[in-house]
Motif scaffolding. Structure first.
Motif, PDB file in Angstrom:
ATOM      1  N   ALA A 152       7.508 -37.245 -39.792  1.00 35.81           N
ATOM      2  CA  ALA A 152       7.571 -36.350 -38.634  1.00 35.81           C
ATOM      3  C   ALA A 152       8.928 -36.446 -37.946  1.00 35.81           C
ATOM      4  O   ALA A 152       9.509 -35.435 -37.519  1.00 35.81           O
ATOM      5  CB  ALA A 152       6.452 -36.683 -37.657  1.00 35.81           C
ATOM      6  N   GLY A 153       9.471 -37.663 -37.846  1.00 38.63           N
ATOM      7  CA  GLY A 153      10.800 -37.823 -37.241  1.00 38.63           C
ATOM      8  C   GLY A 153      11.881 -37.138 -38.048  1.00 38.63           C
ATOM      9  O   GLY A 153      12.792 -36.502 -37.488  1.00 38.63           O
ATOM     10  N   LEU A 154      11.808 -37.245 -39.374  1.00 40.76           N
ATOM     11  CA  LEU A 154      12.797 -36.580 -40.230  1.00 40.76           C
ATOM     12  C   LEU A 154      12.688 -35.068 -40.116  1.00 40.76           C
ATOM     13  O   LEU A 154      13.697 -34.360 -40.078  1.00 40.76           O
ATOM     14  CB  LEU A 154      12.610 -37.021 -41.682  1.00 40.76           C
ATOM     15  CG  LEU A 154      12.961 -38.484 -41.979  1.00 40.76           C
ATOM     16  CD1 LEU A 154      12.502 -38.867 -43.373  1.00 40.76           C
ATOM     17  CD2 LEU A 154      14.454 -38.715 -41.821  1.00 40.76           C
ATOM     18  N   MET A 155      11.466 -34.557 -40.031  1.00 41.13           N
ATOM     19  CA  MET A 155      11.283 -33.109 -39.895  1.00 41.13           C
ATOM     20  C   MET A 155      11.808 -32.619 -38.549  1.00 41.13           C
ATOM     21  O   MET A 155      12.395 -31.538 -38.463  1.00 41.13           O
ATOM     22  CB  MET A 155       9.812 -32.749 -40.060  1.00 41.13           C
ATOM     23  CG  MET A 155       9.326 -32.887 -41.475  1.00 41.13           C
ATOM     24  SD  MET A 155       7.571 -32.501 -41.559  1.00 41.13           S
ATOM     25  CE  MET A 155       7.192 -33.090 -43.192  1.00 41.13           C
ATOM     26  N   ARG A 156      11.627 -33.427 -37.485  1.00 41.75           N
ATOM     27  CA  ARG A 156      12.189 -33.054 -36.179  1.00 41.75           C
ATOM     28  C   ARG A 156      13.715 -33.012 -36.246  1.00 41.75           C
ATOM     29  O   ARG A 156      14.339 -32.127 -35.669  1.00 41.75           O
ATOM     30  CB  ARG A 156      11.739 -34.048 -35.113  1.00 41.75           C
ATOM     31  CG  ARG A 156      10.415 -33.715 -34.473  1.00 41.75           C
ATOM     32  CD  ARG A 156      10.193 -34.496 -33.192  1.00 41.75           C
ATOM     33  NE  ARG A 156      10.244 -35.941 -33.392  1.00 41.75           N
ATOM     34  CZ  ARG A 156       9.222 -36.692 -33.762  1.00 41.75           C
ATOM     35  NH1 ARG A 156       8.056 -36.148 -33.969  1.00 41.75           N
ATOM     36  NH2 ARG A 156       9.363 -37.991 -33.911  1.00 41.75           N
ATOM     37  N   GLN A 157      14.311 -33.965 -36.960  1.00 44.50           N
ATOM     38  CA  GLN A 157      15.766 -33.970 -37.103  1.00 44.50           C
ATOM     39  C   GLN A 157      16.244 -32.725 -37.844  1.00 44.50           C
ATOM     40  O   GLN A 157      17.243 -32.118 -37.475  1.00 44.50           O
ATOM     41  CB  GLN A 157      16.221 -35.215 -37.858  1.00 44.50           C
ATOM     42  CG  GLN A 157      16.677 -36.325 -36.976  1.00 44.50           C
ATOM     43  CD  GLN A 157      17.274 -37.462 -37.786  1.00 44.50           C
ATOM     44  OE1 GLN A 157      16.688 -37.913 -38.757  1.00 44.50           O
ATOM     45  NE2 GLN A 157      18.427 -37.927 -37.374  1.00 44.50           N
TER      46      GLN A 157
ATOM     47  N   GLU B 213      17.025 -34.575 -45.984  1.00 47.86           N
ATOM     48  CA  GLU B 213      16.037 -33.891 -46.821  1.00 47.86           C
ATOM     49  C   GLU B 213      15.619 -34.759 -48.004  1.00 47.86           C
ATOM     50  O   GLU B 213      14.447 -34.785 -48.382  1.00 47.86           O
ATOM     51  CB  GLU B 213      16.596 -32.561 -47.312  1.00 47.86           C
ATOM     52  CG  GLU B 213      16.637 -31.499 -46.236  1.00 47.86           C
ATOM     53  CD  GLU B 213      17.273 -30.212 -46.692  1.00 47.86           C
ATOM     54  OE1 GLU B 213      17.843 -30.159 -47.801  1.00 47.86           O
ATOM     55  OE2 GLU B 213      17.200 -29.236 -45.922  1.00 47.86           O
ATOM     56  N   ARG B 214      16.569 -35.490 -48.575  1.00 42.47           N
ATOM     57  CA  ARG B 214      16.255 -36.395 -49.681  1.00 42.47           C
ATOM     58  C   ARG B 214      15.310 -37.513 -49.207  1.00 42.47           C
ATOM     59  O   ARG B 214      14.326 -37.836 -49.872  1.00 42.47           O
ATOM     60  CB  ARG B 214      17.554 -36.973 -50.234  1.00 42.47           C
ATOM     61  CG  ARG B 214      17.490 -37.414 -51.654  1.00 42.47           C
ATOM     62  CD  ARG B 214      18.842 -37.744 -52.257  1.00 42.47           C
ATOM     63  NE  ARG B 214      19.883 -38.212 -51.366  1.00 42.47           N
ATOM     64  CZ  ARG B 214      20.974 -37.511 -51.043  1.00 42.47           C
ATOM     65  NH1 ARG B 214      21.175 -36.325 -51.554  1.00 42.47           N
ATOM     66  NH2 ARG B 214      21.883 -38.011 -50.231  1.00 42.47           N
ATOM     67  N   GLU B 215      15.600 -38.068 -48.035  1.00 40.18           N
ATOM     68  CA  GLU B 215      14.739 -39.117 -47.496  1.00 40.18           C
ATOM     69  C   GLU B 215      13.349 -38.569 -47.159  1.00 40.18           C
ATOM     70  O   GLU B 215      12.336 -39.225 -47.396  1.00 40.18           O
ATOM     71  CB  GLU B 215      15.373 -39.734 -46.254  1.00 40.18           C
ATOM     72  CG  GLU B 215      14.590 -40.904 -45.715  1.00 40.18           C
ATOM     73  CD  GLU B 215      15.241 -41.563 -44.518  1.00 40.18           C
ATOM     74  OE1 GLU B 215      14.609 -42.473 -43.960  1.00 40.18           O
ATOM     75  OE2 GLU B 215      16.360 -41.167 -44.141  1.00 40.18           O
TER      76      GLU B 215
ATOM     77  N   ALA C 101      26.543 -31.895 -40.323  1.00 41.50           N
ATOM     78  CA  ALA C 101      27.163 -31.551 -41.598  1.00 41.50           C
ATOM     79  C   ALA C 101      26.112 -31.338 -42.672  1.00 41.50           C
ATOM     80  O   ALA C 101      24.981 -31.782 -42.566  1.00 41.50           O
ATOM     81  CB  ALA C 101      28.109 -32.672 -42.019  1.00 41.50           C
ATOM     82  N   GLY C 102      26.517 -30.667 -43.736  1.00 40.67           N
ATOM     83  CA  GLY C 102      25.628 -30.406 -44.851  1.00 40.67           C
ATOM     84  C   GLY C 102      25.233 -31.680 -45.579  1.00 40.67           C
ATOM     85  O   GLY C 102      24.125 -31.793 -46.084  1.00 40.67           O
ATOM     86  N   ARG C 103      26.140 -32.664 -45.638  1.00 42.28           N
ATOM     87  CA  ARG C 103      25.817 -33.919 -46.324  1.00 42.28           C
ATOM     88  C   ARG C 103      24.738 -34.680 -45.586  1.00 42.28           C
ATOM     89  O   ARG C 103      23.833 -35.245 -46.195  1.00 42.28           O
ATOM     90  CB  ARG C 103      27.057 -34.797 -46.435  1.00 42.28           C
ATOM     91  CG  ARG C 103      27.957 -34.404 -47.542  1.00 42.28           C
ATOM     92  CD  ARG C 103      29.032 -35.444 -47.731  1.00 42.28           C
ATOM     93  NE  ARG C 103      30.069 -34.913 -48.574  1.00 42.28           N
ATOM     94  CZ  ARG C 103      31.252 -35.421 -48.682  1.00 42.28           C
ATOM     95  NH1 ARG C 103      31.570 -36.479 -47.991  1.00 42.28           N
ATOM     96  NH2 ARG C 103      32.153 -34.889 -49.471  1.00 42.28           N
ATOM     97  N   ALA C 104      24.827 -34.714 -44.258  1.00 41.83           N
ATOM     98  CA  ALA C 104      23.807 -35.412 -43.470  1.00 41.83           C
ATOM     99  C   ALA C 104      22.464 -34.725 -43.638  1.00 41.83           C
ATOM    100  O   ALA C 104      21.435 -35.387 -43.785  1.00 41.83           O
ATOM    101  CB  ALA C 104      24.211 -35.454 -41.999  1.00 41.83           C
TER     102      ALA C 104
END
Length: 196
Positions: free
Chosen positions: A132-137, A93-95, A85-88
């Motif tokens: 790096a984990g957030l960017m992979r997500q 992105e905020r994190e 979803a867009g919220r997730a």
């Protein structure tokens, strides 16, 4: 093991949705509390409530133990939340922005000699691993948008609409305002439009 490979490895015959583990434990707690009430007839209401709370506490401990042990069996990506979803996506992105800002602040503090070499290495490694984990997500979530775009293009092509084709712009010869495709009269001045 990424989320895309785990999705592809599911058997094609599994059409029925499965329960997440926390819902399974909540269901087990409800069934257990119901069985406790049925089995312990003749007890006081306080005993019913206490026994039901014990069953729910046991279910909560089971869910917590499962959540703790699953990464040891399946790896660190087992509990990763798929980006749908867009919220997730916005939350991730905020994190990511906060983690990158923390890396910059850490580097600034290190340059100002406020952080030791060992602390800089430890905290920097943790922050960079998280980023790096957030960017992979976020990159994994891009696959959904391309699938949606391909499906939309396929459906539009099936209905006869050519993707990327824009209708030629028409303007009123009297007032010069743009008009809608297929309109016979100008929406501004009411002048009859020439048919092409």
């Amino acid at each position: 093991m990424s989320s895309e490979t785990s999705i592809k490895e599911l058997p094609a015959t599994s059409g029925a949705p499965t329960l997440p583990s926390w819902q399974l434990f909540v269901l087990a707690g409800l069934v257990g509390a119901t069985l406790v009430v049925v089995v312990s007839r003749g007890q006081s209401p306080a005993a019913f409530i206490l026994l039901s709370l014990v069953v729910f506490a046991a279910a909560a401990v089971g869910a917590a133990a499962l959540r703790m042990l699953v990464p040891f069996v399946r790896g660190a990506d087992a509990l990763a939340v798929p980006v749908v979803a867009g919220r997730a996506r916005a939350a991730i992105e905020r994190e990511k922005t906060l983690v990158l800002r923390s890396i910059k602040e850490l580097e600034f503090d290190y340059a100002m000699k406020k952080v030791s070499d060992q602390d800089f290495a430890d905290m920097g490694l943790r922050l960079r691993t998280r980023a790096a984990g957030l960017m992979r997500q976020l990159d994994a979530g891009a696959a959904y948008s391309t699938q949606i775009e391909e499906e939309l293009a396929r459906r539009l092509a099936a209905s006869g609409v050519v993707v990327g084709e824009t209708p030629s712009a028409r303007f009123c010869s009297q007032c010069g305002s743009p008009t809608a495709a297929g309109a016979k009269f100008c929406g501004q001045c009411g002048h009859r439009l020439e048919t092409a």
